[in-house]
Write a protein that holds these residues in place. Structure first.
Motif, short mmCIF file in Angstrom:
data_model
loop_
_atom_site.label_atom_id
_atom_site.label_comp_id
_atom_site.label_asym_id
_atom_site.label_seq_id
_atom_site.Cartn_x
_atom_site.Cartn_y
_atom_site.Cartn_z
N ILE A 248 0.84 -1.20 0.00
CA ILE A 248 0.00 0.00 0.00
C ILE A 248 0.88 1.25 0.00
N ALA A 249 1.91 1.24 0.84
CA ALA A 249 2.81 2.40 0.93
C ALA A 249 3.55 2.63 -0.38
N ARG A 250 3.87 1.57 -1.10
CA ARG A 250 4.64 1.70 -2.33
C ARG A 250 3.81 2.23 -3.50
N GLU A 251 2.49 2.35 -3.33
CA GLU A 251 1.65 2.85 -4.42
C GLU A 251 2.01 4.27 -4.81
N ASP A 252 2.46 5.06 -3.84
CA ASP A 252 2.96 6.41 -4.12
C ASP A 252 4.45 6.42 -3.83
N ARG A 253 5.25 6.58 -4.89
CA ARG A 253 6.70 6.45 -4.74
C ARG A 253 7.28 7.48 -3.77
N THR A 254 6.76 8.71 -3.87
CA THR A 254 7.26 9.77 -2.99
C THR A 254 6.96 9.45 -1.53
N VAL A 255 5.74 8.95 -1.27
CA VAL A 255 5.37 8.59 0.10
C VAL A 255 6.26 7.46 0.61
N PHE A 256 6.48 6.44 -0.22
CA PHE A 256 7.28 5.30 0.23
C PHE A 256 8.72 5.72 0.53
N LEU A 257 9.29 6.55 -0.34
CA LEU A 257 10.66 7.00 -0.07
C LEU A 257 10.69 7.97 1.11
N GLY A 258 9.58 8.66 1.34
CA GLY A 258 9.47 9.46 2.56
C GLY A 258 9.51 8.57 3.80
N LEU A 259 8.83 7.42 3.72
CA LEU A 259 8.88 6.46 4.82
C LEU A 259 10.31 5.98 5.05
N LEU A 260 11.02 5.67 3.97
CA LEU A 260 12.41 5.23 4.11
C LEU A 260 13.26 6.33 4.72
N GLY A 261 12.99 7.58 4.33
CA GLY A 261 13.74 8.70 4.88
C GLY A 261 13.54 8.84 6.37
N ILE A 262 12.29 8.70 6.82
CA ILE A 262 12.01 8.77 8.26
C ILE A 262 12.68 7.61 8.99
N GLY B 66 15.48 17.82 12.91
CA GLY B 66 14.12 18.35 12.96
C GLY B 66 13.67 18.88 11.62
N PHE B 67 14.58 19.60 10.92
CA PHE B 67 14.26 20.08 9.57
C PHE B 67 13.93 18.92 8.63
N TYR B 68 14.59 17.80 8.88
CA TYR B 68 14.47 16.61 8.03
C TYR B 68 13.16 15.86 8.29
N SER B 69 12.81 15.69 9.56
CA SER B 69 11.71 14.77 9.89
C SER B 69 10.33 15.38 9.78
N VAL B 70 10.14 16.62 10.23
CA VAL B 70 8.79 17.19 10.27
C VAL B 70 8.15 17.26 8.89
N PRO B 71 8.84 17.79 7.86
CA PRO B 71 8.21 17.81 6.53
C PRO B 71 7.88 16.42 6.00
N LEU B 72 8.72 15.43 6.33
CA LEU B 72 8.45 14.08 5.84
C LEU B 72 7.19 13.50 6.48
N TYR B 73 7.03 13.70 7.77
CA TYR B 73 5.80 13.22 8.42
C TYR B 73 4.57 13.92 7.83
N ALA B 74 4.66 15.24 7.64
CA ALA B 74 3.53 15.98 7.08
C ALA B 74 3.23 15.52 5.65
N LEU B 75 4.29 15.26 4.88
CA LEU B 75 4.12 14.78 3.50
C LEU B 75 3.36 13.46 3.48
N ILE B 76 3.76 12.53 4.31
CA ILE B 76 3.12 11.21 4.34
C ILE B 76 1.66 11.33 4.77
N GLN B 77 1.40 12.15 5.79
CA GLN B 77 0.03 12.31 6.26
C GLN B 77 -0.87 12.94 5.20
N SER B 78 -0.34 13.93 4.47
CA SER B 78 -1.17 14.66 3.51
C SER B 78 -1.40 13.88 2.22
N ARG B 79 -0.44 13.03 1.82
CA ARG B 79 -0.57 12.33 0.54
C ARG B 79 -1.09 10.91 0.67
N SER B 80 -1.31 10.46 1.90
CA SER B 80 -1.85 9.11 2.09
C SER B 80 -3.37 9.15 2.07
#
Length: 638
Positions: free
Chosen positions: A233-247, A361-375
Motif C-alpha cells: 500500500i505504501a509503495r503505491e505512491d513512490r514519494t510517500v514510500f521513499l518518505g517512509l524510508l527517509g524517516i 528536525g528540519f528533516y523529519s517534520v516535513p516528511l511526516y507531514a508529507l506522508i500524512q497529507s498524501r496518504s
C-alpha cells in the motif's frame, strides 16, 4: 498598498494556539506523558546497568546498551501491521485510552523489576512499552490529519516532535536523577513510572472522538502477510514510500546516537552520568527547536525542500563530532557537569550534537507531514504502521551495526563518522529516485537567499483537484519560483530543448514535467504534450503552462498563444491566472544588462512578486482574456 500576503501573515495563528484547543491539546499531552515515561524508564534502567551493573546479576553493561533499544523496537516488527489495521477500524480516542490502560500494567511490571532488582522483569517491561508504542504509533500520526487542516499539519507535527524530544529531555533528567539516588533510586523510579502512566490515562479521557475511517475493515491477524500488504500500500505512491524510508533512516541515526551516549560520556568524555543528561538535553533541545522552526521556515506549508537541508546538516555535524571527539583533554577521573562545561573543547561537542539534532528536525517534520497529507484517509494508519515496521527494522539494524563495528574495534567516535558518511549515501540514493526533494530545496534556497518573494493571494492555487495555472514567462527560474509558492506538486509544460540537458532534463523528467514543441518543429510532440496535460488534469493534478511560449526579450509580455485552449478542449478545468514580477533584469532573464541577485542581505535582497488571480471557468479562459488578467496582475504591487 498593503499586500494580501502581509495581511495573511498577520492573521495566521501561531502553531502554539493549537495547545489551547481540545482537538489537539489532550492528544498532545497524552503522547507527551507517554514519551516521558518511556524515556524515564529506559534511561533509569540503562543508567543502573551501566554504572551499577553489580546490582543486576548476569547483565553485561555494554551489551545492555544495545539490547534495551532493540527489545523496545521488536514489537514494532511483530505487531505494527496489526496495530495499523486496528487504528483504521476503531475510534482513535477509544484506542488511546486502551493504550494508556496497557501502559499502567506495563509500568507496574517495571516497578516490580526495579524494586526486586529483577533484570528479567525490567526487560519484560521494556518489551511491553514497545508494544504500547507500537499500538499508539499509527493512532498518533493518523490522528493529526483527521483533526488538523493541511495548513496546520506542519505546525502540529512540529509541536508533536518538539514535545516528544522535550519529553525525552525531561524523562532523561528524571530517570537519570532517580537512578543516581543510591538505594532509594529504584523506589523513586518505580513510583515515577507508575504515576506518569496514571496521569497519562487521566489526560487521555479528554481526547475527542475520532471516528474510524474504515469501520468495516476485516483484520488480518497474520502479521507477516499484513506487513507485506501494508508495504505494498505504501509503495503505491513512490514519494510517500521513499518518505517512509527517509524517516526510518532518521530513526537509524537517532538510535545510533542515543544508544551511545552513556558509553560516549563514560569512555570518550570521561564524564559521570550527569553529563549524559547534558548530552541528551542538548540533543533534545536541538531537535525540538528544529521541529518548531519548520513551521516558520516553510510558512505553514508542507515544504519538502527542507529535507535535503536537514540531511546536509546531519552529515556535516556527525562528521565534525568525530573530529571533535579526538581533540578532547585527558582526565584520570569521571568529570562532573561543572568540570565538563569548563573545557572549551567540550562546547564543540555540544554544538555538534545540538546542530545535528536541529537539522534532524528540519528533516523529519516535513516528511511526516508529507506522508500524512498524501496518504489516503482509509489507509493512513496502515501506512504509518508500515513506517513503524521500517523504523523498527532500521533501529535493529542500527543496533546490529553498533555491535558488529564495536566487535571489529571501531570506537564510538568512529561510529559517529560511519553514520555521517552513510547518511550522505542514503540521501543521494533517495534524492536521485525522487528529484522533487532537490528541486524543492533549490526553490526554497532561491527564494530565501537571493530573493524576497511577496506572494499575493497564493491561497487561490487549489489545494486539491485539477486546475491549469497560467503565468507570464520572464526567466529560466519561473517554474522554480512558482514551485516554491505552490502548496502541492505541479506538472510544468516546458520547452522540449530543456530536456536535452543531461542534469536539467533528468530532474524535470523525474518530476513529470511535460515537454512541448511548436507545431512547425515537432507536431507529434505538441499533440502528445496536450494529451499528457489532459491525462494529468483527469487525474486531479495541477498543470502549469506559459502561454507566451518563450521567454520575454524586452521585459514586456509576448502574445498568449492557444495552448491553453487546446488543453481545455480535451479536459475542461478551472484556470488560475498568475503573474511574476521582479525577475526581469536578473541573470536568469534575457536582459542584456542582467545582473546577479544580491544574496543574504536583509532588506537588500532582490524583490519579486507572484500574484494569483481568481480562478476562471474553462469557457471564460480565452488567450486574450487570460493575457488581460495576467497583465493586470503583473502591475500589482505588494
Amino acid at each position: 498598498m498593503t499586500s494580501t500576503a502581509s495581511r495573511e501573515r498577520r492573521d495566521e495563528p501561531s502553531q502554539f494556539a493549537l495547545l489551547r484547543e481540545r482537538r489537539f491539546a489532550p492528544f498532545f499531552w497524552t503522547q507527551f506523558l507517554g514519551a516521558l515515561n518511556d524515556n524515564a524508564f529506559k534511561i533509569g534502567f540503562t543508567s543502573l546497568v551501566t554504572y551499577e551493573a553489580s546490582s543486576f546479576a548476569g547483565v553485561d553493561a555494554k551489551t545492555a546498551a544495545f539490547v534495551i533499544p532493540a527489545l523496545f523496537v521488536l514489537p514494532f516488527v511483530l505487531f505494527s501491521a496489526t496495530s495499523g489495521q486496528i487504528a483504521d477500524r476503531f475510534d482513535k480516542a477509544t484506542l488511546t485510552r486502551f493504550v494508556k490502560n496497557f501502559e499502567i500494567v506495563a509500568m507496574l511490571t517495571g516497578g516490580a523489576g526495579f524494586m526486586l532488582h529483577g533484570a528479567a522483569l525490567l526487560y519484560l517491561c521494556t518489551f511491553l512499552m514497545g508494544v504500547h508504542s507500537t499500538l499508539f504509533g499509527p493512532v498518533k500520526y493518523a490522528y493529526l490529519p483527521q483533526h488538523l487542516t493541511d495548513a496546520e499539519l506542519v505546525g502540529g507535527n512540529g509541536l508533536v516532535e518538539m514535545g516528544t524530544f522535550v519529553a525525552i529531555l525531561v524523562g532523561t533528567v528524571a530517570g537519570g536523577a532517580a537512578a543516581a539516588e543510591g538505594v532509594h533510586g529504584v523506589t523513586l523510579l518505580a513510583g515515577l513510572c507508575v504515576a506518569l502512566a496514571i496521569v497519562g490515562r487521566i489526560v487521555s479521557a479528554r481526547v475527542p472522538q475520532s471516528p474510524a475511517p474504515q469501520p468495516d475493515l476485516r483484520i488480518n491477524w497474520n502479521p507477516i502477510g499484513e506487513t507485506w500488504c501494508n508495504l505494498k500500500i505504501a509503495r503505491e505512491d513512490r514519494t510517500v514510500f521513499l518518505g517512509l524510508l527517509g524517516i526510518s533512516w532518521l530513526w537509524f541515526v537517532g538510535a545510533t546516537f542515543l544508544s551511545l551516549f552513556f558509553g560516549f560520556a563514560k569512555d570518550v568524555l570521561s564524564a559521570n552520568p550527569d553529563v549524559v543528561t547534558v548530552l541528551l538535553a542538548t540533543f533534545s533541545a536541538g531537535i525540538g527547536i528544529g521541529s518548531l522552526l519548520c513551521e516558520r521556515l516553510s510558512r505553514g506549508r508542507i515544504e519538502i525542500g527542507l529535507v535535503p537541508l536537514g540531511s546536509i546538516g546531519m552529515s556535516v555535524f556527525a562528521i565534525d563530532l568525530f573530529f571533535a571527539s579526538h581533540a578532547l583533554p585527558v582526565h584520570a577521573h569521571l568529570q562532573s557537569v561543572s568540570e565538563f562545561v569548563s573545557a572549551a573543547a567540550h562546547w564543540r561537542v555540544l554544538a555538534d550534537l545540538f546542530l545535528l539534532a536541529m537539522f534532524g528536525g528540519f528533516y523529519s517534520v516535513p516528511l511526516y507531514a508529507l506522508i500524512q497529507s498524501r496518504s489516503k484517509a482509509t489507509h493512513r494508519a496502515r501506512i504509518i504502521a508500515a513506517n513503524n515496521i521500517l523504523n523498527a527494522l532500521f533501529m535493529i539494524g542500527s543496533a546490529l551495526m553498533g555491535v558488529a563495528l564495536g566487535a571489529a574495534g571501531v570506537g564510538i567516535p568512529g561510529l559517529f563518522l560511519v553514520t555521517g558518511l552513510l547518511n550522505i549515501v542514503i540521501a543521494v540514493y533517495i534524492y536521485s529516485l525522487v528529484p522533487e526533494f532537490m528541486l524543492r530545496f533549490i526553490a526554497w534556497v532561491l527564494v530565501r537567499t537571493f530573493y524576497r518573494v511577496s506572494p499575493i493571494d497564493t491561497q487561490r492555487i487549489p489545494h486539491e483537484g485539477a486546475a491549469v495555472l497560467v503565468c507570464n514567462h520572464v526567466s529560466f527560474v519561473d517554474a522554480i519560483v512558482i514551485m516554491a509558492e505552490s502548496p502541492r506538486p505541479i506538472r510544468f509544460v516546458m520547452d522540449h530543448r530543456i530536456f536535452r540537458s543531461r542534469l536539467a532534463g533528468w530532474l524535470f523528467r523525474h518530476v513529470k514535467a511535460i515537454p512541448i514543441a511548436p507545431a512547425h518543429e515537432d507536431a507529434a510532440l505538441l499533440d502528445q504534450a496536450y494529451s499528457r496535460c489532459a491525462q494529468a488534469l483527469s487525474e486531479g493534478e495541477l498543470v502549469c503552462i506559459f502561454p507566451e511560449g518563450k521567454l520575454t526579450r524586452t521585459g514586456e509580455m509576448n502574445t498568449f498563444r492557444h495552448g491553453v485552449t487546446e488543453i481545455l478542449r480535451r479536459v475542461p478545468a478551472p484556470v488560475v491566472p498568475m503573474a511574476l514580477q521582479g525577475l526581469w533584469g536578473s541573470v536568469f532573464s534575457r536582459d542584456e544588462q542582467a545582473r546577479m541577485p544580491r544574496p543574504l542581505r536583509l532588506g537588500g535582497m532582490s524583490r519579486l512578486t507572484l500574484a494569483v488571480g481568481e480562478p476562471l471557468a474553462p469557457a471564460d479562459a480565452s488567450p486574450q482574456r487570460l493575457q488581460e488578467i495576467v497583465q493586470t496582475l503583473r502591475g500589482a504591487q505588494p
